[in-house]
Design a protein around this motif. Structure first.
Motif, PDB file in Angstrom:
ATOM      1  N   PRO A  42     -17.500 -25.722  -0.741  1.00 13.34           N
ATOM      2  CA  PRO A  42     -17.101 -27.100  -1.023  1.00 13.34           C
ATOM      3  C   PRO A  42     -17.658 -27.691  -2.350  1.00 13.34           C
ATOM      4  O   PRO A  42     -16.921 -28.507  -2.930  1.00 13.34           O
ATOM      5  CB  PRO A  42     -18.208 -27.861  -0.080  1.00 13.34           C
ATOM      6  N   ARG A  43     -18.714 -26.997  -2.960  1.00 19.44           N
ATOM      7  CA  ARG A  43     -18.966 -27.451  -4.499  1.00 19.44           C
ATOM      8  C   ARG A  43     -17.742 -27.098  -5.590  1.00 19.44           C
ATOM      9  O   ARG A  43     -17.262 -27.901  -6.203  1.00 19.44           O
ATOM     10  CB  ARG A  43     -20.402 -26.828  -4.924  1.00 19.44           C
ATOM     11  N   TRP A  44     -17.307 -25.917  -5.111  1.00 20.41           N
ATOM     12  CA  TRP A  44     -16.313 -25.570  -6.063  1.00 20.41           C
ATOM     13  C   TRP A  44     -15.161 -26.280  -6.005  1.00 20.41           C
ATOM     14  O   TRP A  44     -14.490 -27.011  -7.016  1.00 20.41           O
ATOM     15  CB  TRP A  44     -15.992 -23.969  -5.918  1.00 20.41           C
ATOM     16  N   ALA A  45     -14.576 -26.755  -4.760  1.00 20.12           N
ATOM     17  CA  ALA A  45     -13.635 -27.690  -4.425  1.00 20.12           C
ATOM     18  C   ALA A  45     -13.713 -29.038  -4.992  1.00 20.12           C
ATOM     19  O   ALA A  45     -12.914 -29.656  -5.742  1.00 20.12           O
ATOM     20  CB  ALA A  45     -13.209 -27.665  -2.767  1.00 20.12           C
ATOM     21  N   ALA A  46     -14.979 -29.446  -4.900  1.00 17.84           N
ATOM     22  CA  ALA A  46     -15.314 -30.990  -5.341  1.00 17.84           C
ATOM     23  C   ALA A  46     -15.094 -30.677  -6.958  1.00 17.84           C
ATOM     24  O   ALA A  46     -14.588 -31.764  -7.589  1.00 17.84           O
ATOM     25  CB  ALA A  46     -16.739 -31.373  -5.227  1.00 17.84           C
ATOM     26  N   ALA A  47     -15.760 -29.740  -7.565  1.00 18.53           N
ATOM     27  CA  ALA A  47     -15.709 -29.553  -9.146  1.00 18.53           C
ATOM     28  C   ALA A  47     -14.174 -29.520  -9.635  1.00 18.53           C
ATOM     29  O   ALA A  47     -13.930 -30.038 -10.699  1.00 18.53           O
ATOM     30  CB  ALA A  47     -16.418 -28.306  -9.584  1.00 18.53           C
ATOM     31  N   VAL A  48     -13.573 -28.590  -8.898  1.00 14.75           N
ATOM     32  CA  VAL A  48     -12.191 -28.484  -9.481  1.00 14.75           C
ATOM     33  C   VAL A  48     -11.210 -29.840  -9.299  1.00 14.75           C
ATOM     34  O   VAL A  48     -10.753 -30.247 -10.131  1.00 14.75           O
ATOM     35  CB  VAL A  48     -11.466 -27.337  -8.640  1.00 14.75           C
ATOM     36  N   ALA A  49     -11.541 -30.428  -8.060  1.00 13.20           N
ATOM     37  CA  ALA A  49     -10.785 -31.946  -8.094  1.00 13.20           C
ATOM     38  C   ALA A  49     -11.058 -32.948  -8.936  1.00 13.20           C
ATOM     39  O   ALA A  49     -10.431 -33.690  -9.403  1.00 13.20           O
ATOM     40  CB  ALA A  49     -11.106 -32.331  -6.328  1.00 13.20           C
ATOM     41  N   SER A  50     -12.511 -32.808  -9.422  1.00  8.12           N
ATOM     42  CA  SER A  50     -13.041 -33.871 -10.219  1.00  8.12           C
ATOM     43  C   SER A  50     -12.508 -33.569 -11.838  1.00  8.12           C
ATOM     44  O   SER A  50     -12.461 -34.627 -12.570  1.00  8.12           O
ATOM     45  CB  SER A  50     -14.556 -33.803 -10.277  1.00  8.12           C
ATOM     46  N   ALA A  51     -11.869 -32.639 -11.998  1.00  3.60           N
ATOM     47  CA  ALA A  51     -11.318 -32.150 -13.262  1.00  3.60           C
ATOM     48  C   ALA A  51      -9.738 -32.602 -13.340  1.00  3.60           C
ATOM     49  O   ALA A  51      -9.154 -32.771 -14.239  1.00  3.60           O
ATOM     50  CB  ALA A  51     -11.427 -30.704 -13.713  1.00  3.60           C
ATOM     51  N   ARG A  52      -9.235 -33.381 -12.243  1.00  5.60           N
ATOM     52  CA  ARG A  52      -8.022 -33.780 -12.223  1.00  5.60           C
ATOM     53  C   ARG A  52      -7.991 -35.129 -13.007  1.00  5.60           C
ATOM     54  O   ARG A  52      -8.931 -35.882 -13.122  1.00  5.60           O
ATOM     55  CB  ARG A  52      -7.384 -33.680 -11.001  1.00  5.60           C
ATOM     56  N   PRO A  53      -6.449 -35.344 -13.501  1.00  6.52           N
ATOM     57  CA  PRO A  53      -5.439 -34.504 -13.505  1.00  6.52           C
ATOM     58  C   PRO A  53      -5.277 -33.583 -14.465  1.00  6.52           C
ATOM     59  O   PRO A  53      -6.161 -33.651 -15.541  1.00  6.52           O
ATOM     60  CB  PRO A  53      -4.385 -35.666 -13.874  1.00  6.52           C
ATOM     61  N   TRP A  54      -4.927 -32.442 -14.284  1.00  2.49           N
ATOM     62  CA  TRP A  54      -4.977 -31.273 -14.967  1.00  2.49           C
ATOM     63  C   TRP A  54      -3.648 -31.132 -15.866  1.00  2.49           C
ATOM     64  O   TRP A  54      -2.302 -31.456 -15.218  1.00  2.49           O
ATOM     65  CB  TRP A  54      -5.149 -29.935 -14.210  1.00  2.49           C
ATOM     66  N   SER A  55      -3.760 -30.835 -17.134  1.00  2.00           N
ATOM     67  CA  SER A  55      -2.478 -31.082 -17.973  1.00  2.00           C
ATOM     68  C   SER A  55      -1.517 -30.097 -17.667  1.00  2.00           C
ATOM     69  O   SER A  55      -0.207 -30.324 -18.149  1.00  2.00           O
ATOM     70  CB  SER A  55      -2.986 -31.048 -19.334  1.00  2.00           C
TER      71      SER A  55
END
Length: 181
Positions: A42-55
């Motif tokens: 879940p921590r990985w998913a939250a971190a990746v989601a928080s980096a959006r939007p991805w260029s």
């Protein structure tokens, strides 16, 4: 992980960009579900989601690398919990079966050796042996398992982190290349 049908052709760059835009615009709960299919932390998913939007694809893969680098030991355990034991892909799970295709049809002696080495590894480290199995044969996975067995826990944790990143990269690329827009 959701079983995506195999792509009949490589996607055009604009198709992958469309998938990326759709992911970036997805509601938080939907994106979380998709990301947890890639990596069960879940921590990985939250971190990746928080980096959006991805260029672009590279930005999403960079978000994976950054998120993996930040995972704690419990987060790594969460991520490993989503993976089948090497030599025993999850029945009916196309992702697990595809990633461990190198064990299909191997000799029973090799499978027994792999099971014995897995047992020893799990007893020593307290978790499954994790390796990016895509494109590897059962024999090369067994050799890697034996090579890594002497490692101390800290060294092995960093190797696992790197293997998880590779697996996530493959799964992210597959999602971008095979998902309908």
């Amino acid at each position: 992980m959701t079983n995506h049908p195999p792509a009949s052709r490589p996607p055009a760059p604009d198709e992958a960009a469309g998938v990326l835009r759709a992911l970036a615009a997805a509601p938080a709960a939907e994106l979380e579900t998709t990301l947890l299919e890639i990596c069960s932390s879940p921590r990985w998913a939250a971190a990746v989601a928080s980096a959006r939007p991805w260029s672009d694809r590279a930005a999403l893969l960079a978000a994976n690398a950054t998120a993996m680098a930040a995972l704690t030991a419990p987060d790594l355990a969460d991520a490993m919990a989503g993976h089948a034991r090497i030599g025993k892909p999850k029945a009916g799970d196309a992702t697990s079966e595809r990633e461990q295709a190198g064990i299909q049809g191997v000799d029973s002696t090799l499978l027994a050796d792999l099971q014995e080495a897995n047992d020893a590894y799990e007893a020593k480290f307290g978790h499954v042996f994790l390796i990016c199995a895509t494109g590897r044969t059962a024999a090369t996975m067994l050799a890697s398992l034996r090579e890594r067995f002497p490692n101390d826990a800290a060294t092995e944790a960093e190797i696992v982190r790197g293997e998880l990143r590779k697996i996530n990269d493959i799964r992210i690329n597959r999602l971008l290349d095979e998902s309908p827009v």
